[in-house]
Design an enzyme around this catalytic site. Structure first.
Site, PDB file in Angstrom:
ATOM      1  N   ASP A 187       0.834  -1.209   0.000  1.00 38.05           N
ATOM      2  CA  ASP A 187       0.000   0.000   0.000  1.00 38.05           C
ATOM      3  C   ASP A 187       0.870   1.260   0.000  1.00 38.05           C
ATOM      4  O   ASP A 187       0.542   2.248  -0.642  1.00 38.05           O
ATOM      5  CB  ASP A 187      -0.928   0.005   1.228  1.00 38.05           C
ATOM      6  N   CYS A 188       1.972   1.203   0.732  1.00 39.36           N
ATOM      7  CA  CYS A 188       2.824   2.404   0.816  1.00 39.36           C
ATOM      8  C   CYS A 188       3.911   2.417  -0.268  1.00 39.36           C
ATOM      9  O   CYS A 188       4.478   3.464  -0.560  1.00 39.36           O
ATOM     10  CB  CYS A 188       3.435   2.514   2.208  1.00 39.36           C
TER      11      CYS A 188
END
Lengths: 387, 135
Positions: free
Chosen positions: A130-131
C-alpha cells in the site's frame, strides 16, 4: 622522558607545516644510522600502506525513492545481485558477489565502476505494498545520482598473512594465486615492513576512530575486523607469525579514486577487490619508534600447504627471505612471488605522507582501543557437536 | 643474434623436415622450445634461432616461401601493460622468467623474448591482461 609527544603536539606541528613525516620504509632505512631515541625525537609521523586483495569488502548504497515508490526486495546492479534486505531503497554491494551471467564479473567491479563515475544498470523488484505500490524499476545510476554510497569493509588490512605453497601433484587455483604442484612456488600477500598493523603491533595508536587513507579518500577504522585474533604466537619482535589483527573500515565512496582500488578475478576461485589502505602512525615515544623501524628480516610469516585439505603449517620464513624471489624448502629451491602490490602500497604511503605534510590531514586519537583478547572460533557442523 | 619465433604450419607442410633444412642450409642453431605438430593438422612450433643476422633473415625467407607463418614471439603475446597493478601474481608461474618483479621498484618487468608460451600467466593474472595467438 623528553622523547614523548602527544597527538595534540604532533597535530600542532602538522598544521604549522613543521611535522617530520616519513614512510615506514624510509624510517627503517634511517634506523640503520640513528638510535630509537633519536628517531622518537626527530620523527613525528610514519605512514604505512597496503594494496592487496581484500575479499571482505563492500559498500552500502541508498538509491533514492522513485515516483511511485518501490520497496526493493530483489536488486541487481549490472546483473550482479546485491543485498536488498534493508528497508526500501538501501542495499549492500558485496565485493565477491558475482553476475548471473559472468562468473568473472562481480560486486568488486560494480564498486570500481561507481568510483570511476560510470553508469550502472539498476534493476529492482518488489511485491508492491500500500505504501510502496511499484513492483519493478529499471534505470541507470551513478555515484552522483544516488544518495549515500559508502564503503564499509568488515575485514581489511590483515596484520600479517600466511604464505602459500602446494605439495600435491595437482596445480591448485586459490585466492593465493596459482600454486604449482610439488612445491613449485610460494606466494605471499603483504607489504611487510610497510604494512599498517605490523608497524603498530600492539595496536597502541590504531583503534576505533583512527582516520586513515581509504582508496584515495579519508576513511576511518570503525571496529576490529572480523576474524580478529589476538591469540596468534608472536616472534621476538612482537610480530604475529600469521594473521592476527584485522580492521573494519569505512569511507565515502564518492570521494575515492579508481587509482587505489581494483576489481580482480582469481581463476577458479572468484572475484575479489584490491583495496588501498594507508594508516599514519604517530611516533608518541621510543616504543612506537622501535615498532616502526622493524625491518623485513625481523618479520616472519608461516608457510601453509594448500595442497592438503587442512592446510598444515610447513615452515616459518621472514619477508626479507621471501622478497629475494626464492627460498629453500625441504632442500629444494622454491620460487616466491608476491600477490599484493608493493609498488602501489608505496604510492599510497607517499600520498598519505604528502597529505600530512601539506597540513590537510591530522591524526586522530582512537576513541576506543581495539580488543586485546579475542580468539577466533571454528564453525562446527551439528554432527561434530553431537560427537 | 638469438631470437624466438612462433611458426604456424598449414596441414600440408607438416611433413617437411623444415628444421633440418634450416640447420643444414643456413647454419643457424635451432632450439625447439614448444611443439604442437600432428599429421593433417595445423601445427605450431616455438623455436629459438641463433646465428648471424644474414643467415637468420635467409632462414625467415625460406620459411615464408613454404607458406609457413613466422612471427617473432613478442608479436603473438598480448599484454595490456598499462592496466597492470604490479601485484606479481603472474611471476609465481613464469619459470621462463619472462615475467619478473624488479626488486627495487617492485614493478613488473615483461621480457617477451624469454617467453616459452606455457600460458600459465593467462590464468595467474587476476586482471586477465595476457593472451596469446598460439593455438
Amino acid at each position: 622522558m623528553r622523547n614523548k609527544k602527544t597527538y595534540e603536539e604532533i597535530n600542532e606541528k602538522i598544521k604549522k607545516g613543521e611535522a617530520v613525516v616519513l614512510t615506514a620504509e624510509e624510517v627503517t632505512v634511517m634506523a640503520k644510522e640513528m638510535t630509537v631515541a633519536e628517531i622518537a625525537r626527530e620523527v613525528d609521523v610514519v605512514t604505512t600502506a597496503t594494496f592487496g586483495p581484500m575479499c571482505s569488502s563492500g559498500a552500502f548504497i541508498n538509491f533514492g525513492h522513485s515516483e511511485p515508490p518501490i520497496r526493493m526486495e530483489k536488486i541487481t546492479l549490472n546483473d550482479v545481485p546485491v543485498f536488498s534486505g534493508l528497508a526500501a531503497v538501501d542495499a549492500y554491494i558485496g565485493a565477491t558477489e558475482v553476475s548471473t551471467y559472468d562468473e568473472k564479473y562481480g560486486g568488486a567491479h560494480i564498486i570500481e565502476e561507481l568510483i570511476a563515475g560510470k553508469d550502472v544498470l539498476l534493476k529492482a523488484w518488489g511485491k508492491g505494498t500500500d505504501c510502496y505500490p511499484r513492483q519493478q524499476i529499471e534505470t541507470h545510476i551513478n555515484k552522483d545520482t544516488v544518495n549515500e554510497i559508502f564503503m564499509f569493509n568488515p575485514r581489511n588490512s590483515y596484520q600479517n598473512y600466511g604464505a602459500a605453497c602446494n605439495s600435491s601433484k595437482k596445480i591448485k587455483f586459490t585466492y593465493m594465486g596459482v600454486l604449482l604442484p610439488n612445491l613449485g612456488n610460494i606466494t605471499y600477500s603483504t607489504s611487510g615492513e610497510l604494512s599498517p598493523l605490523i608497524n603498530d603491533p600492539e595496536l597502541r595508536t590504531i583503534g576505533i576512530g583512527t582516520k586513515i587513507f581509504l582508496c584515495g579518500a579519508e576513511g576511518y577504522v570503525i571496529w576490529n575486523g572480523t576474524q580478529f585474533n589476538t591469540g596468534v604466537q608472536k616472534n621476538n619482535f612482537g610480530i604475529p607469525y600469521k594473521g592476527g589483527a584485522t580492521l573494519s573500515v569505512i569511507g565515502d565512496l564518492k570521494k575515492m579514486s579508481e587509482n587505489f582500488i581494483k576489481a580482480v578475478y582469481y581463476e577458479n576461485y572468484g572475484v575479489s577487490l584490491f583495496v588501498g589502505i594507508g594508516i599514519p602512525i604517530p611516533i608518541l615515544d621510543e616504543d612506537m619508534a622501535n615498532f616502526v623501524t622493524i625491518s623485513n628480516n625481523k618479520i616472519h610469516t608461516t608457510i601453509f600447504d594448500y595442497g592438503l585439505y587442512d592446510k598444515p603449517e610447513i615452515a616459518k620464513v621472514t619477508y626479507a627471505e621471501l622478497k629475494t624471489g626464492k627460498i629453500k624448502l625441504f632442500n629444494k629451491e622454491v620460487r616466491t612471488a608476491p600477490l599484493s602490490s608493493l609498488k602501489k602500497a608505496r604510492e599510497i604511503a607517499e600520498t598519505l605522507k604528502n597529505w600530512i605534510l601539506s597540513g590537510d590531514f591530522t591524526l586522530t586519537k582512537p576513541v576506543s582501543a581495539l580488543p586485546d583478547n579475542i580468539k577466533i572460533n571454528k564453525l562446527k557442523s551439528d554432527e561434530e557437536i553431537l560427537e | 643474434m638469438k631470437k624466438r619465433y612462433i611458426l604456424t604450419f598449414p596441414p600440408k607442410i607438416v611433413e617437411v623436415p623444415l628444421i633440418y633444412h634450416l640447420i643444414k642450409n643456413y647454419d643457424v642453431k635451432i632450439n625447439i622450445l614448444k611443439a604442437d605438430v600432428a599429421p593433417d593438422e595445423e601445427g605450431h612450433l616455438l623455436i629459438e634461432m641463433e646465428g648471424d643476422n644474414k643467415n637468420i633473415n635467409k632462414s625467415i625467407d625460406y620459411i615464408n616461401k613454404l607458406e609457413v607463418i613466422i612471427k617473432p614471439i613478442e608479436n603473438t603475446i598480448r599484454f595490456e601493460q598499462s592496466k597492470c597493478i604490479h601485484c606479481g601474481a603472474c611471476t609465481a608461474v613464469c619459470f621462463a622468467e619472462a615475467l619478473a618483479i624488479n626488486p627495487n621498484s617492485w614493478e613488473l618487468i615483461f621480457e617477451p623474448e624469454k617467453c616459452v608460451v606455457c600460458k600459465l600467466c593467462i590464468k595467474a593474472c587476476p586482471l586477465k591482461l595476457f593472451d596469446f595467438n598460439f593455438e
